[in-house]
Design an enzyme around this catalytic site. Structure first.
Site, PDB file in Angstrom:
ATOM      1  N   ASN A  10       6.217  36.357  67.528  1.00 33.88           N
ATOM      2  CA  ASN A  10       6.408  37.318  66.440  1.00 33.88           C
ATOM      3  C   ASN A  10       6.560  36.493  65.173  1.00 33.88           C
ATOM      4  O   ASN A  10       7.603  35.911  64.929  1.00 33.88           O
ATOM      5  CB  ASN A  10       7.680  38.150  66.713  1.00 33.88           C
ATOM      6  CG  ASN A  10       8.030  39.058  65.543  1.00 33.88           C
ATOM      7  OD1 ASN A  10       7.237  39.212  64.611  1.00 33.88           O
ATOM      8  ND2 ASN A  10       9.220  39.647  65.581  1.00 33.88           N
ATOM      9  N   LYS A  12       6.663  37.426  62.178  1.00 31.33           N
ATOM     10  CA  LYS A  12       7.427  38.128  61.122  1.00 31.33           C
ATOM     11  C   LYS A  12       6.710  37.984  59.772  1.00 31.33           C
ATOM     12  O   LYS A  12       5.493  37.940  59.753  1.00 31.33           O
ATOM     13  CB  LYS A  12       8.857  37.603  61.080  1.00 31.33           C
ATOM     14  CG  LYS A  12       9.515  37.606  62.462  1.00 31.33           C
ATOM     15  CD  LYS A  12      10.989  37.478  62.403  1.00 31.33           C
ATOM     16  CE  LYS A  12      11.558  37.420  63.807  1.00 31.33           C
ATOM     17  NZ  LYS A  12      12.996  37.488  63.842  1.00 31.33           N
ATOM     18  N   HIS A  95      11.307  46.790  66.940  1.00 31.81           N
ATOM     19  CA  HIS A  95      12.061  45.546  66.699  1.00 31.81           C
ATOM     20  C   HIS A  95      13.331  45.879  65.920  1.00 31.81           C
ATOM     21  O   HIS A  95      13.324  46.767  65.056  1.00 31.81           O
ATOM     22  CB  HIS A  95      11.187  44.557  65.916  1.00 31.81           C
ATOM     23  CG  HIS A  95      11.778  43.183  65.870  1.00 31.81           C
ATOM     24  ND1 HIS A  95      12.791  42.844  65.024  1.00 31.81           N
ATOM     25  CD2 HIS A  95      11.512  42.081  66.610  1.00 31.81           C
ATOM     26  CE1 HIS A  95      13.116  41.576  65.230  1.00 31.81           C
ATOM     27  NE2 HIS A  95      12.360  41.089  66.196  1.00 31.81           N
ATOM     28  N   GLU A  97      14.707  44.509  63.525  1.00 32.63           N
ATOM     29  CA  GLU A  97      14.586  44.404  62.056  1.00 32.63           C
ATOM     30  C   GLU A  97      13.974  45.679  61.478  1.00 32.63           C
ATOM     31  O   GLU A  97      14.346  46.101  60.386  1.00 32.63           O
ATOM     32  CB  GLU A  97      13.754  43.159  61.700  1.00 32.63           C
ATOM     33  CG  GLU A  97      14.560  41.885  61.936  1.00 32.63           C
ATOM     34  CD  GLU A  97      13.732  40.647  62.224  1.00 32.63           C
ATOM     35  OE1 GLU A  97      12.523  40.637  61.957  1.00 32.63           O
ATOM     36  OE2 GLU A  97      14.321  39.668  62.736  1.00 32.63           O
ATOM     37  N   GLU A 167      15.857  42.346  73.431  1.00 35.01           N
ATOM     38  CA  GLU A 167      16.166  41.403  72.356  1.00 35.01           C
ATOM     39  C   GLU A 167      17.556  41.668  71.777  1.00 35.01           C
ATOM     40  O   GLU A 167      17.689  42.448  70.822  1.00 35.01           O
ATOM     41  CB  GLU A 167      15.139  41.555  71.230  1.00 35.01           C
ATOM     42  CG  GLU A 167      13.747  41.139  71.595  1.00 35.01           C
ATOM     43  CD  GLU A 167      13.042  40.522  70.400  1.00 35.01           C
ATOM     44  OE1 GLU A 167      12.473  39.459  70.560  1.00 35.01           O
ATOM     45  OE2 GLU A 167      13.107  41.089  69.299  1.00 35.01           O
ATOM     46  N   GLY A 173      17.261  34.892  65.844  1.00 37.08           N
ATOM     47  CA  GLY A 173      17.284  34.021  64.677  1.00 37.08           C
ATOM     48  C   GLY A 173      18.627  33.347  64.445  1.00 37.08           C
ATOM     49  O   GLY A 173      18.859  32.769  63.377  1.00 37.08           O
ATOM     50  N   SER A 213      16.121  33.675  70.148  1.00 38.60           N
ATOM     51  CA  SER A 213      16.309  32.218  70.106  1.00 38.60           C
ATOM     52  C   SER A 213      15.770  31.510  71.344  1.00 38.60           C
ATOM     53  O   SER A 213      16.329  30.514  71.791  1.00 38.60           O
ATOM     54  CB  SER A 213      17.786  31.866  69.868  1.00 38.60           C
ATOM     55  OG  SER A 213      18.212  32.372  68.613  1.00 38.60           O
TER      56      SER A 213
HETATM   57  C1  PEP Z   1      12.396  38.059  67.332  1.00 37.82           C
HETATM   58  O1  PEP Z   1      12.737  38.388  66.213  1.00 37.82           O
HETATM   59  O2  PEP Z   1      11.600  38.770  67.965  1.00 37.82           O
HETATM   60  C2  PEP Z   1      12.972  36.838  67.894  1.00 37.82           C
HETATM   61  C3  PEP Z   1      13.095  36.749  69.187  1.00 37.82           C
HETATM   62  O3  PEP Z   1      13.346  35.887  67.002  1.00 37.82           O
HETATM   63  P1  PEP Z   1      13.940  34.425  67.329  1.00 37.82           P
HETATM   64  O4  PEP Z   1      13.126  33.851  68.452  1.00 37.82           O
HETATM   65  O5  PEP Z   1      13.769  33.655  66.053  1.00 37.82           O
HETATM   66  O6  PEP Z   1      15.371  34.615  67.710  1.00 37.82           O
END
Ligand code: PEP
Length: 248
Positions: A10, A12, A95, A97, A167, A173, A213
């Site tokens: 992803n 972003k 997601h 976000e 998630e 993040g 992460s």
């Molecule tokens: C995401 O936002 O889908 C995600 C998993 O981000 P990160 O790997 O940076 O935690």
């Protein structure tokens, strides 16, 4: 039943079109693996150049968003048929976000799931809990509520082709990964819910990812769990580490 692994990046709101082309070239040899679906979910403006850049490779193109109508007076929006025509095979829906910053609720996300399927694009449906919810011990209740609402009207055969991504918000993040046991517990709970809502064959077929992460050093451990079929990767999808995750 063996489910095919799926590792999706992803990106972003990162990478201009020329940077996106350069990243595809940098990763091309690193992500080669015939046993795994490799997907780059990229910003809308990068879809066409990325589709061109990955042509002839094992990488599939995904989108990060779209609007629920096919066409019309929705200034600034992009439709699912537009994505499909540009070569998109997967799309991220729900997601955290988008739930948080763009106020997308489960009723709206349900419309997105149905529309993506109608357009022939595979949804990567995300579900999540906050740190507060985890500490209050309501993680699974919250996840179940999201999935039940988001899948309203979706048939068993359609769910079988879908991807669900767990998630936890507190792991996105932040560098704070869920332990493999925490991630497995929720992914297993999601599979049990699908069996309850549909049947065991559907639960056995749906692919469930962990995201939060995930990186080159923790991927193998997370992916060794029986109910984790892949990863949705944010930060680490923008660098060479992504190749190590694909091959983990
Ligand atoms: C995401 O936002 O889908 C995600 C998993 O981000 P990160 O790997 O940076 O935690």
């Amino acid at each position: 039943m063996a489910r095919r692994r799926i590792i999706a990046g992803n990106w972003k709101m990162n990478k201009t079109p020329s940077e996106a082309i350069a990243l595809c070239a940098e990763l091309e040899d690193l992500v080669k693996n015939d046993n795994v679906d490799v997907v780059y979910c990229v910003p809308a403006i990068d879809i066409v150049p990325v589709a061109e850049a990955v042509k002839g490779t094992n990488v599939k193109v995904g989108a990060e968003n779209f609007y629920i109508e096919d066409k019309g007076a929705y200034t600034g929006e992009i439709s699912a048929p537009m994505l499909k025509d540009a070569g998109v095979e997967f799309v991220i829906i729900g997601h955290s976000e988008r739930r948080e910053y763009f106020k997308e609720d489960d009723a709206f996300l349900n419309k997105k799931v149905l529309k993506a399927i109608e357009a022939g694009i595979t949804p990567i449906l995300c579900c999540c809990e906050s740190l507060e919810q985890r500490e209050m011990n309501v993680t699974m209740d919250w996840i179940r509520l999201q999935i039940k609402s988001d899948l309203a009207g979706v048939s068993a055969d359609q769910v079988k082709t879908m991807v669900i991504a767990y998630e936890p918000i507190w792991a996105i993040g932040t560098g704070k990964t869920a332990t493999s046991d925490q991630a497995e517990e929720v992914c297993k709970g999601i599979r049990e819910l699908i069996a309850e809502m549909y049947d065991q064959a559907t639960a056995d077929a749906v692919r469930i990812q962990y995201g939060g992460s995930m990186n080159a050093s923790n991927a193998a451990e997370l992916l060794s769990k029986p109910n984790i079929d892949g990863g949705l990767i944010g930060g680490a999808s923008l660098k060479a580490d992504f190749g190590q995750i694909v091959n983990a």
